[in-house]
Design a protein around this motif. Structure first.
Motif, PDB file in Angstrom:
ATOM      1  N   VAL A  97       8.123  57.090  79.261  1.00 35.51           N
ATOM      2  CA  VAL A  97       8.715  57.209  77.925  1.00 35.51           C
ATOM      3  C   VAL A  97       9.921  56.273  77.858  1.00 35.51           C
ATOM      4  CG1 VAL A  97       9.859  58.782  76.296  1.00 35.51           C
ATOM      5  CG2 VAL A  97       7.928  59.596  77.674  1.00 35.51           C
ATOM      6  N   VAL A  98      10.014  55.541  76.743  1.00 38.41           N
ATOM      7  CA  VAL A  98      11.126  54.608  76.540  1.00 38.41           C
ATOM      8  C   VAL A  98      12.233  55.344  75.777  1.00 38.41           C
ATOM      9  CG1 VAL A  98      11.830  52.450  75.429  1.00 38.41           C
ATOM     10  CG2 VAL A  98       9.520  52.659  76.418  1.00 38.41           C
ATOM     11  N   LEU A  99      13.420  55.347  76.328  1.00 40.85           N
ATOM     12  CA  LEU A  99      14.571  55.975  75.674  1.00 40.85           C
ATOM     13  C   LEU A  99      15.576  54.867  75.352  1.00 40.85           C
ATOM     14  CD1 LEU A  99      13.343  58.137  77.829  1.00 40.85           C
ATOM     15  CD2 LEU A  99      15.427  59.386  77.400  1.00 40.85           C
ATOM     16  N   ILE A 100      15.759  54.639  74.060  1.00 38.27           N
ATOM     17  CA  ILE A 100      16.695  53.596  73.622  1.00 38.27           C
ATOM     18  C   ILE A 100      18.011  54.254  73.199  1.00 38.27           C
ATOM     19  CG2 ILE A 100      17.042  51.784  71.874  1.00 38.27           C
ATOM     20  CD1 ILE A 100      13.917  51.479  71.931  1.00 38.27           C
ATOM     21  N   ASN A 101      19.116  53.656  73.597  1.00 37.27           N
ATOM     22  CA  ASN A 101      20.462  54.188  73.326  1.00 37.27           C
ATOM     23  C   ASN A 101      20.576  55.685  73.651  1.00 37.27           C
ATOM     24  OD1 ASN A 101      20.974  51.599  72.292  1.00 37.27           O
ATOM     25  ND2 ASN A 101      20.544  52.215  70.178  1.00 37.27           N
ATOM     26  N   PRO A 102      20.181  56.097  74.846  1.00 34.49           N
ATOM     27  CA  PRO A 102      20.263  57.529  75.180  1.00 34.49           C
ATOM     28  C   PRO A 102      21.706  57.995  75.328  1.00 34.49           C
ATOM     29  CG  PRO A 102      19.752  56.269  77.147  1.00 34.49           C
ATOM     30  CD  PRO A 102      19.746  55.282  76.001  1.00 34.49           C
ATOM     31  N   VAL A 103      21.981  59.205  74.820  1.00 35.63           N
ATOM     32  CA  VAL A 103      23.331  59.773  74.892  1.00 35.63           C
ATOM     33  C   VAL A 103      23.211  61.243  75.291  1.00 35.63           C
ATOM     34  CG1 VAL A 103      25.421  60.350  73.572  1.00 35.63           C
ATOM     35  CG2 VAL A 103      24.161  58.274  73.020  1.00 35.63           C
ATOM     36  N   ILE A 104      24.037  61.666  76.225  1.00 35.14           N
ATOM     37  CA  ILE A 104      24.073  63.090  76.595  1.00 35.14           C
ATOM     38  C   ILE A 104      25.019  63.783  75.619  1.00 35.14           C
ATOM     39  CG2 ILE A 104      24.797  64.744  78.376  1.00 35.14           C
ATOM     40  CD1 ILE A 104      23.775  62.617  80.439  1.00 35.14           C
ATOM     41  N   LEU A 130      21.181  45.934  78.125  1.00 35.28           N
ATOM     42  CA  LEU A 130      20.884  46.717  76.923  1.00 35.28           C
ATOM     43  C   LEU A 130      20.733  48.182  77.323  1.00 35.28           C
ATOM     44  CD1 LEU A 130      18.225  44.464  75.149  1.00 35.28           C
ATOM     45  CD2 LEU A 130      20.567  44.898  74.386  1.00 35.28           C
ATOM     46  N   ARG A 131      21.026  49.077  76.366  1.00 39.60           N
ATOM     47  CA  ARG A 131      20.952  50.512  76.674  1.00 39.60           C
ATOM     48  C   ARG A 131      19.512  51.017  76.484  1.00 39.60           C
ATOM     49  NH1 ARG A 131      26.074  51.822  77.790  1.00 39.60           N
ATOM     50  NH2 ARG A 131      25.650  54.045  78.012  1.00 39.60           N
ATOM     51  N   ILE A 132      18.704  50.730  77.477  1.00 37.26           N
ATOM     52  CA  ILE A 132      17.297  51.149  77.472  1.00 37.26           C
ATOM     53  C   ILE A 132      16.977  51.723  78.852  1.00 37.26           C
ATOM     54  CG2 ILE A 132      14.874  50.418  77.265  1.00 37.26           C
ATOM     55  CD1 ILE A 132      15.850  47.996  75.644  1.00 37.26           C
ATOM     56  N   ILE A 133      16.347  52.904  78.855  1.00 37.75           N
ATOM     57  CA  ILE A 133      15.854  53.450  80.127  1.00 37.75           C
ATOM     58  C   ILE A 133      14.403  53.894  79.950  1.00 37.75           C
ATOM     59  CG2 ILE A 133      18.158  54.188  80.887  1.00 37.75           C
ATOM     60  CD1 ILE A 133      17.448  57.059  80.247  1.00 37.75           C
ATOM     61  N   ILE A 134      13.707  53.951  81.066  1.00 41.69           N
ATOM     62  CA  ILE A 134      12.329  54.457  81.080  1.00 41.69           C
ATOM     63  C   ILE A 134      12.320  55.650  82.026  1.00 41.69           C
ATOM     64  CG2 ILE A 134       9.898  53.874  81.543  1.00 41.69           C
ATOM     65  CD1 ILE A 134      11.039  51.794  79.709  1.00 41.69           C
ATOM     66  N   ILE A 135      11.655  56.716  81.621  1.00 42.88           N
ATOM     67  CA  ILE A 135      11.515  57.887  82.497  1.00 42.88           C
ATOM     68  C   ILE A 135      10.028  58.254  82.538  1.00 42.88           C
ATOM     69  CG2 ILE A 135      12.035  60.375  82.767  1.00 42.88           C
ATOM     70  CD1 ILE A 135      14.638  58.964  83.098  1.00 42.88           C
ATOM     71  N   ASP A 136       9.536  58.557  83.728  1.00 43.92           N
ATOM     72  CA  ASP A 136       8.145  59.000  83.867  1.00 43.92           C
ATOM     73  C   ASP A 136       8.079  60.520  83.673  1.00 43.92           C
ATOM     74  OD1 ASP A 136       5.573  59.596  84.523  1.00 43.92           O
ATOM     75  OD2 ASP A 136       5.708  58.974  86.620  1.00 43.92           O
ATOM     76  N   LYS A 155      27.999  46.954  81.956  1.00 45.56           N
ATOM     77  CA  LYS A 155      27.523  47.982  81.032  1.00 45.56           C
ATOM     78  C   LYS A 155      26.501  47.405  80.068  1.00 45.56           C
ATOM     79  CE  LYS A 155      31.581  50.867  81.066  1.00 45.56           C
ATOM     80  NZ  LYS A 155      32.665  51.499  80.329  1.00 45.56           N
ATOM     81  N   GLY A 156      25.527  48.220  79.711  1.00 48.48           N
ATOM     82  CA  GLY A 156      24.546  47.815  78.714  1.00 48.48           C
ATOM     83  C   GLY A 156      25.125  48.011  77.319  1.00 48.48           C
ATOM     84  N   VAL A 157      24.709  47.185  76.369  1.00 46.78           N
ATOM     85  CA  VAL A 157      25.154  47.351  74.987  1.00 46.78           C
ATOM     86  C   VAL A 157      24.040  48.012  74.177  1.00 46.78           C
ATOM     87  CG1 VAL A 157      26.751  45.394  75.040  1.00 46.78           C
ATOM     88  CG2 VAL A 157      24.420  45.036  74.246  1.00 46.78           C
ATOM     89  N   GLU A 158      24.437  48.657  73.069  1.00 45.25           N
ATOM     90  CA  GLU A 158      23.452  49.366  72.249  1.00 45.25           C
ATOM     91  C   GLU A 158      22.422  48.423  71.639  1.00 45.25           C
ATOM     92  OE1 GLU A 158      24.557  52.182  69.383  1.00 45.25           O
ATOM     93  OE2 GLU A 158      25.551  53.469  70.852  1.00 45.25           O
ATOM     94  N   MET A 180      20.063  62.787  73.254  1.00 44.75           N
ATOM     95  CA  MET A 180      19.521  62.182  72.053  1.00 44.75           C
ATOM     96  C   MET A 180      19.169  60.734  72.373  1.00 44.75           C
ATOM     97  SD  MET A 180      21.813  62.163  68.671  1.00 44.75           S
ATOM     98  CE  MET A 180      21.801  60.602  67.881  1.00 44.75           C
ATOM     99  N   TYR A 181      18.109  60.234  71.789  1.00 45.11           N
ATOM    100  CA  TYR A 181      17.777  58.816  71.976  1.00 45.11           C
ATOM    101  C   TYR A 181      16.930  58.338  70.804  1.00 45.11           C
ATOM    102  CZ  TYR A 181      13.150  60.443  73.645  1.00 45.11           C
ATOM    103  OH  TYR A 181      11.912  61.036  73.745  1.00 45.11           O
ATOM    104  N   THR A 182      16.698  57.054  70.742  1.00 42.48           N
ATOM    105  CA  THR A 182      15.799  56.476  69.747  1.00 42.48           C
ATOM    106  C   THR A 182      14.516  56.128  70.482  1.00 42.48           C
ATOM    107  OG1 THR A 182      17.691  55.563  68.572  1.00 42.48           O
ATOM    108  CG2 THR A 182      15.543  54.584  68.076  1.00 42.48           C
ATOM    109  N   ASP A 183      13.371  56.539  69.919  1.00 42.32           N
ATOM    110  CA  ASP A 183      12.126  56.205  70.612  1.00 42.32           C
ATOM    111  C   ASP A 183      11.667  54.796  70.223  1.00 42.32           C
ATOM    112  OD1 ASP A 183      10.691  56.318  68.234  1.00 42.32           O
ATOM    113  OD2 ASP A 183       9.668  58.202  68.700  1.00 42.32           O
ATOM    114  N   ILE A 184      10.570  54.356  70.806  1.00 49.44           N
ATOM    115  CA  ILE A 184      10.121  52.972  70.628  1.00 49.44           C
ATOM    116  C   ILE A 184       9.728  52.680  69.163  1.00 49.44           C
ATOM    117  CG2 ILE A 184       7.683  53.358  71.253  1.00 49.44           C
ATOM    118  CD1 ILE A 184       9.875  50.389  72.453  1.00 49.44           C
ATOM    119  N   ASN A 185       9.456  53.760  68.385  1.00 50.65           N
ATOM    120  CA  ASN A 185       9.130  53.575  66.958  1.00 50.65           C
ATOM    121  C   ASN A 185      10.365  53.650  66.066  1.00 50.65           C
ATOM    122  OD1 ASN A 185       6.274  53.480  67.509  1.00 50.65           O
ATOM    123  ND2 ASN A 185       6.419  55.679  67.892  1.00 50.65           N
TER     124      ASN A 185
END
Ligand code: CO
Length: 194
Positions: A86-93, A56-62, A17-20, A125-130
């Motif tokens: 788009v970089v999605l950090i700590n994404p949660v449904i 780490l909890r990071i995904i990229i989606i085109d 599992k990835g960590v936050e 919900m996620y945190t963006d790269i900024n």
């Protein structure tokens, strides 16, 4: 910028599992740039950090491909898809509804596809790269892609969501596929998903 090695089915690392992510450092930004390069080179729609060996909890989606797919669904005849990672950090449904399924593929399971049941619509919900919190919703292919990638962050492959028999076939096919690539000296065949 670098192209990272994508781990494939049968590798126990993919079960981790990835960590936050607690802070968006220079190293994190550099990792996401490499992930974008890697996804583009592999022809994927999505990629999770766990697939490239980073827990780490990071995904990229085109999202460019998702826009293209939406236009096709509407019966429009769009031009070639634009690449809009788009970089999605700590994404949660946050919520899901409905059911849908398509033949999924995965960069970690090259040469195999299977139908997987997923929620057809999600809010997430996620945190963006900024470092900004983003709330959004997605349906159809976008909802499927985000669920598929978040699964990777939880150590789950799409072949873990089908029967054991099919799963074993998938792992065998992946191994054979990778061996045939080595023999031909070919590049990994592009898969639609990540
Ligand atoms: Co995948």
């Amino acid at each position: 910028m670098a192209i990272l090695k994508i781990k494939t089915a049968g590798n126990p690392f993919l079960k981790k599992k990835g960590v936050e992510v607690s802070k968006i450092t220079k190293d994190i930004i550099s990792l996401t740039e490499d992930m974008i390069d890697t996804m583009k080179a592999a022809g994927g729609l999505g990629l999770a950090a766990v697939q490239v060996g980073i827990l780490l909890r990071i995904i990229i989606i085109d999202f460019g491909y998702l826009e293209y797919d939406k236009a096709v669904e509407k019966g429009e005849t769009p031009k070639e898809p634009e690449f809009k990672p788009v970089v999605l950090i700590n994404p949660v449904i946050k919520s899901d509804e409905g059911k849908t399924s398509i033949m999924e593929g995965c960069l970690s399971v090259p040469g195999y596809r299977a139908e997987v049941e997923r929620a057809s619509k999600i809010t997430y919900m996620y945190t963006d790269i900024n470092g900004k919190t983003v709330n959004a919703e997605e349906e159809g292919l976008g909802a499927i892609a985000i669920q598929h990638e978040i699964d990777h962050l939880n150590g789950i492959l799409f072949i873990d969501r089908i029967s054991n028999l099919k799963r074993n076939i998938a792992i065998k096919k992946t191994k054979k596929h990778l061996e045939s690539i080595k023999e031909d000296g070919d590049k990994v065949e592009s898969a639609l998903y990540g």
